[in-house]
Write a protein that holds these residues in place. Structure first.
Motif, PDB file in Angstrom:
ATOM      1  N   GLU A  91       8.868 -18.655 -23.218  1.00 62.78           N
ATOM      2  CA  GLU A  91       9.863 -17.658 -22.831  1.00 62.78           C
ATOM      3  C   GLU A  91      10.824 -17.350 -23.979  1.00 62.78           C
ATOM      4  O   GLU A  91      11.169 -16.183 -24.213  1.00 62.78           O
ATOM      5  CB  GLU A  91      10.630 -18.153 -21.607  1.00 62.78           C
ATOM      6  N   LEU A 116       4.458 -12.421 -19.256  1.00 66.94           N
ATOM      7  CA  LEU A 116       4.042 -13.791 -18.925  1.00 66.94           C
ATOM      8  C   LEU A 116       3.024 -13.778 -17.789  1.00 66.94           C
ATOM      9  O   LEU A 116       2.022 -14.491 -17.826  1.00 66.94           O
ATOM     10  CB  LEU A 116       5.240 -14.662 -18.543  1.00 66.94           C
ATOM     11  N   LYS A 125       6.049 -21.261 -19.080  1.00 67.09           N
ATOM     12  CA  LYS A 125       7.067 -20.528 -19.832  1.00 67.09           C
ATOM     13  C   LYS A 125       8.183 -21.410 -20.379  1.00 67.09           C
ATOM     14  O   LYS A 125       8.769 -21.096 -21.406  1.00 67.09           O
ATOM     15  CB  LYS A 125       7.648 -19.389 -19.006  1.00 67.09           C
TER      16      LYS A 125
END
Length: 190
Positions: A91, A116, A125
């Motif tokens: 992330e 994602l 993530k």
């Protein structure tokens, strides 16, 4: 969408790209195939503005200079060797690339979640990239190329060195992008 006219690039006495011309319409998927050292990656670098040609011109979506910020925002690039940071999470890598493209926080949050999900890494993530497999890194590399929702996507050997399952997943992702009308240039060795 993509037009190159007589692109030439040399490195000393080595002629890496010798007057390549091509036109790729919007929504087409185009493959650059050839053995290692044939000039495929150099051609991608010329088309994306990462390298300046010795001669010739490149036009992307009607814009004549691929180094201009307004042109770069239309282009997503997944390089051959990933440009990701192992000490960051998946992330965090995506947010970094999104900020480099100038995405606002609200748009960035939405885009991070979307890409994602697209590459199937939602559950990983928060994991540092150093814990990802090679195939997972390639999928995140693709996600970084898509973070700003470009219509032109360059993929430099996107399935090199990944396991068969990750290869199939990446090829399915590329097929889906093509079905959305995006122009895709993919490099592969033969």
């Amino acid at each position: 969408m993509i037009e190159a006219v007589k692109l030439r690039k040399t490195f000393g006495s080595l002629v890496a790209v010798n007057e390549i011309s091509l036109t790729i319409p919007q929504g087409e998927t185009f493959g650059l195939l050839g053995p290692n050292g044939a000039g495929k990656s150099t051609t991608i670098h010329l088309l994306t503005g990462a390298l300046k040609p010795d001669s010739g011109t490149v036009t992307l979506d009607g814009l004549a200079d691929p180094t201009r910020p307004q042109t770069r925002k239309k282009v997503g690039i997944a390089p051959q060797s990933d440009s990701l940071y192992d000490e960051l999470t998946g992330e965090e890598n995506l947010r970094l690339f999104g900020r480099l493209y100038g995405l606002s926080r609200s748009i960035l949050k939405e885009r991070v979640a979307k890409v994602l999900s697209f590459v199937g890494l939602e559950e990983r993530k928060q994991d540092r990239l150093g814990t990802y497999s090679g195939g997972m890194k390639q999928r995140l590399n693709l996600a970084c190329a898509l973070i700003h929702d470009p219509m032109i996507i360059f993929l430099d050997e996107p399935t090199a060195g990944v396991d068969p399952q990750s290869r199939a997943y990446l090829l399915d992702n590329i097929e889906q992008l093509a079905s959305e009308g995006r122009t895709i240039v993919s490099v592969s060795y033969t």
